[in-house]
Design a protein around this motif. Structure first.
Motif, PDB file in Angstrom:
ATOM      1  N   GLU A  27       0.827  -1.213   0.000  1.00  0.00           N
ATOM      2  CA  GLU A  27       0.000   0.000   0.000  1.00  0.00           C
ATOM      3  C   GLU A  27       0.860   1.262   0.000  1.00  0.00           C
ATOM      4  O   GLU A  27       0.499   2.279  -0.595  1.00  0.00           O
ATOM      5  N   SER A  28       1.995   1.196   0.686  1.00  0.00           N
ATOM      6  CA  SER A  28       2.858   2.378   0.828  1.00  0.00           C
ATOM      7  C   SER A  28       3.692   2.651  -0.414  1.00  0.00           C
ATOM      8  O   SER A  28       4.088   3.792  -0.664  1.00  0.00           O
ATOM      9  N   LEU A  29       3.973   1.613  -1.199  1.00  0.00           N
ATOM     10  CA  LEU A  29       4.907   1.753  -2.314  1.00  0.00           C
ATOM     11  C   LEU A  29       4.467   2.800  -3.334  1.00  0.00           C
ATOM     12  O   LEU A  29       5.307   3.452  -3.944  1.00  0.00           O
ATOM     13  N   LYS A  30       3.161   2.967  -3.520  1.00  0.00           N
ATOM     14  CA  LYS A  30       2.706   3.958  -4.511  1.00  0.00           C
ATOM     15  C   LYS A  30       3.024   5.389  -4.083  1.00  0.00           C
ATOM     16  O   LYS A  30       3.009   6.298  -4.897  1.00  0.00           O
ATOM     17  N   LEU A  31       3.330   5.571  -2.794  1.00  0.00           N
ATOM     18  CA  LEU A  31       3.687   6.895  -2.284  1.00  0.00           C
ATOM     19  C   LEU A  31       5.200   7.132  -2.324  1.00  0.00           C
ATOM     20  O   LEU A  31       5.659   8.236  -2.044  1.00  0.00           O
ATOM     21  N   ILE A  32       5.963   6.096  -2.647  1.00  0.00           N
ATOM     22  CA  ILE A  32       7.405   6.077  -2.431  1.00  0.00           C
ATOM     23  C   ILE A  32       8.177   6.198  -3.746  1.00  0.00           C
ATOM     24  O   ILE A  32       7.789   5.638  -4.765  1.00  0.00           O
ATOM     25  N   ASP A  33       9.305   6.926  -3.710  1.00  0.00           N
ATOM     26  CA  ASP A  33      10.181   7.026  -4.874  1.00  0.00           C
ATOM     27  C   ASP A  33      11.330   6.025  -4.805  1.00  0.00           C
ATOM     28  O   ASP A  33      11.776   5.515  -5.833  1.00  0.00           O
ATOM     29  N   LYS A  59      11.247  -1.190  -7.125  1.00  0.00           N
ATOM     30  CA  LYS A  59      11.526   0.226  -6.851  1.00  0.00           C
ATOM     31  C   LYS A  59      13.044   0.447  -6.773  1.00  0.00           C
ATOM     32  O   LYS A  59      13.787  -0.443  -6.357  1.00  0.00           O
ATOM     33  N   PRO A  60      13.517   1.645  -7.148  1.00  0.00           N
ATOM     34  CA  PRO A  60      14.940   1.946  -6.948  1.00  0.00           C
ATOM     35  C   PRO A  60      15.306   1.738  -5.480  1.00  0.00           C
ATOM     36  O   PRO A  60      14.479   1.967  -4.591  1.00  0.00           O
ATOM     37  N   ARG A  61      16.535   1.285  -5.247  1.00  0.00           N
ATOM     38  CA  ARG A  61      16.903   0.928  -3.871  1.00  0.00           C
ATOM     39  C   ARG A  61      18.332   1.339  -3.545  1.00  0.00           C
ATOM     40  O   ARG A  61      19.210   1.297  -4.394  1.00  0.00           O
ATOM     41  N   ILE A  62      18.529   1.697  -2.285  1.00  0.00           N
ATOM     42  CA  ILE A  62      19.864   1.912  -1.729  1.00  0.00           C
ATOM     43  C   ILE A  62      20.015   0.963  -0.549  1.00  0.00           C
ATOM     44  O   ILE A  62      19.116   0.864   0.287  1.00  0.00           O
ATOM     45  N   ALA A 111      20.543   8.097  -7.675  1.00  0.00           N
ATOM     46  CA  ALA A 111      19.740   6.929  -8.049  1.00  0.00           C
ATOM     47  C   ALA A 111      18.450   7.339  -8.757  1.00  0.00           C
ATOM     48  O   ALA A 111      17.917   6.580  -9.569  1.00  0.00           O
ATOM     49  N   LEU A 112      17.966   8.543  -8.439  1.00  0.00           N
ATOM     50  CA  LEU A 112      16.695   9.013  -8.999  1.00  0.00           C
ATOM     51  C   LEU A 112      16.887  10.122 -10.037  1.00  0.00           C
ATOM     52  O   LEU A 112      15.964  10.874 -10.324  1.00  0.00           O
ATOM     53  N   ALA A 113      18.091  10.210 -10.595  1.00  0.00           N
ATOM     54  CA  ALA A 113      18.421  11.331 -11.494  1.00  0.00           C
ATOM     55  C   ALA A 113      17.410  11.478 -12.638  1.00  0.00           C
ATOM     56  O   ALA A 113      16.953  12.587 -12.939  1.00  0.00           O
ATOM     57  N   GLU A 114      17.039  10.365 -13.273  1.00  0.00           N
ATOM     58  CA  GLU A 114      16.103  10.443 -14.392  1.00  0.00           C
ATOM     59  C   GLU A 114      14.723  10.896 -13.929  1.00  0.00           C
ATOM     60  O   GLU A 114      14.074  11.730 -14.577  1.00  0.00           O
ATOM     61  N   LYS A 115      14.292  10.387 -12.803  1.00  0.00           N
ATOM     62  CA  LYS A 115      12.972  10.754 -12.270  1.00  0.00           C
ATOM     63  C   LYS A 115      12.953  12.228 -11.872  1.00  0.00           C
ATOM     64  O   LYS A 115      11.980  12.945 -12.137  1.00  0.00           O
ATOM     65  N   ILE A 116      14.031  12.700 -11.245  1.00  0.00           N
ATOM     66  CA  ILE A 116      14.107  14.101 -10.831  1.00  0.00           C
ATOM     67  C   ILE A 116      14.085  15.017 -12.059  1.00  0.00           C
ATOM     68  O   ILE A 116      13.427  16.060 -12.074  1.00  0.00           O
ATOM     69  N   ALA A 117      14.803  14.603 -13.112  1.00  0.00           N
ATOM     70  CA  ALA A 117      14.799  15.389 -14.360  1.00  0.00           C
ATOM     71  C   ALA A 117      13.391  15.446 -14.954  1.00  0.00           C
ATOM     72  O   ALA A 117      12.954  16.500 -15.455  1.00  0.00           O
TER      73      ALA A 117
END
Length: 291
Positions: A27-33, A59-62, A111-117
């Motif tokens: 349920e939480s994943l849809k809120l998460i980057d 999902k992208p992960r660290i 890790a989120l460079a494309e999404k941030i762009a």
């Protein structure tokens, strides 16, 4: 004295709890980057929930290798390289002191460079990154959250429109953390996993026999890190000793005796475990990657 297998009294896999946690995470994943998974650098395999890959749905992960200062430095590098090959960013940190955590948010942005762009292209410049924090009990999740929140001087507040009970933490202007909704348990069916969690103190000592744990730990250290044992306890020829012989030698060396001049195995066991967990034996990784 026989070395017996660790009896997992009170240590179990909780399928009911996992099912509930799985549903809440979904349920939480849809809120998460991005998901940050915290593991113990000394036992990178045993300190994970085995279903985490399927739980976070690509999902992208660290991965944060916590307690990295007590782990083998070369092994930290190898594990980070291992995760990189899988397309996962990783970082060696100490969540209690905050060492290494200054690189965490910049790594999230990388890790989120494309999404941030893509956000910026849509006029959403400055949108906060939303991070889900996961990890099994006692691996350092609370220390990570406390350290990150303290560093940002952020206020803790419930965020409306989110599953009730979920706790969001704001980190300056850059990001928001969401603590795992529910508990991720390690899977104890594998006895070795239970033992390694016991070595690091992730399992309460009251559940398991300290002497049995210490003997099993010493057997591993004799095989992998004899020089560190020799240095710490001022001994020679450790590789030729059994774990029972080594524990008795350590007890006598430290003056831990009981009536009749017998070695106090119980006291020596507790000391060896404490010194390993505190990093006093040196930097040790119990699950190693080899060439």
């Amino acid at each position: 004295m026989e070395q017996q297998g660790i009896q997992h009294q009170g240590i179990q896999w909780f399928p009911g709890h996992m099912a509930k946690t799985r549903r809440k995470i979904s349920e939480s994943l849809k809120l998460i980057d991005i998901v940050v998974e915290i593991i113990d650098a000394r036992i990178p395999l045993s300190s994970r929930n085995p279903e985490i890959d399927s739980l976070i749905s690509g999902k992208p992960r660290i991965i944060l290798l916590n307690k990295a200062d007590t782990a083998d430095e070369e092994q930290n590098r190898r594990w980070i390289g291992h995760y990189k090959e899988q397309g996962i960013f990783a970082l060696a940190v100490d969540c209690k002191t905050g060492k290494g955590l200054n690189a965490f948010l910049p790594l999230c942005k990388k890790a989120l460079a494309e999404k941030i762009a893509a956000w910026e292209a849509k006029g959403m410049k400055g949108r906060r990154i939303k991070i889900l924090v996961v990890g099994i009990p006692n691996v350092g999740k609370s220390s990570f959250i406390n350290r990150m929140v303290r560093n940002s001087k952020a206020k803790v507040a419930d965020k409306p429109g989110v599953t009730r009970g979920n706790q969001w933490f704001t980190l300056e202007r850059d990001a928001e953390l969401l603590d795992t909704p529910g508990v991720l348990w390690p899977k104890f069916e594998d006895q070795i996993v239970g033992e390694r969690l016991a070595f690091t103190g992730a399992v309460k000592d009251s559940i398991l026999d300290s002497e049995t744990i210490a003997l099993k730990l010493l057997a591993m250290l004799i095989a992998e890190y004899p020089a560190l044992l020799e240095s710490r306890y001022k001994l020679e020829g450790v590789s030729a000793l059994s774990s029972v012989q080594l524990l008795e030698t350590i007890a006598r060396k430290r003056g831990m005796l009981i009536s009749g001049g017998e070695a106090d195995f119980e006291r020596a066991s507790v000391m060896v475990l404490d010194e390993f967990r505190g990093g006093k034996l040196g930097r040790i990784t119990l699950e190693v990657l080899r060439d």
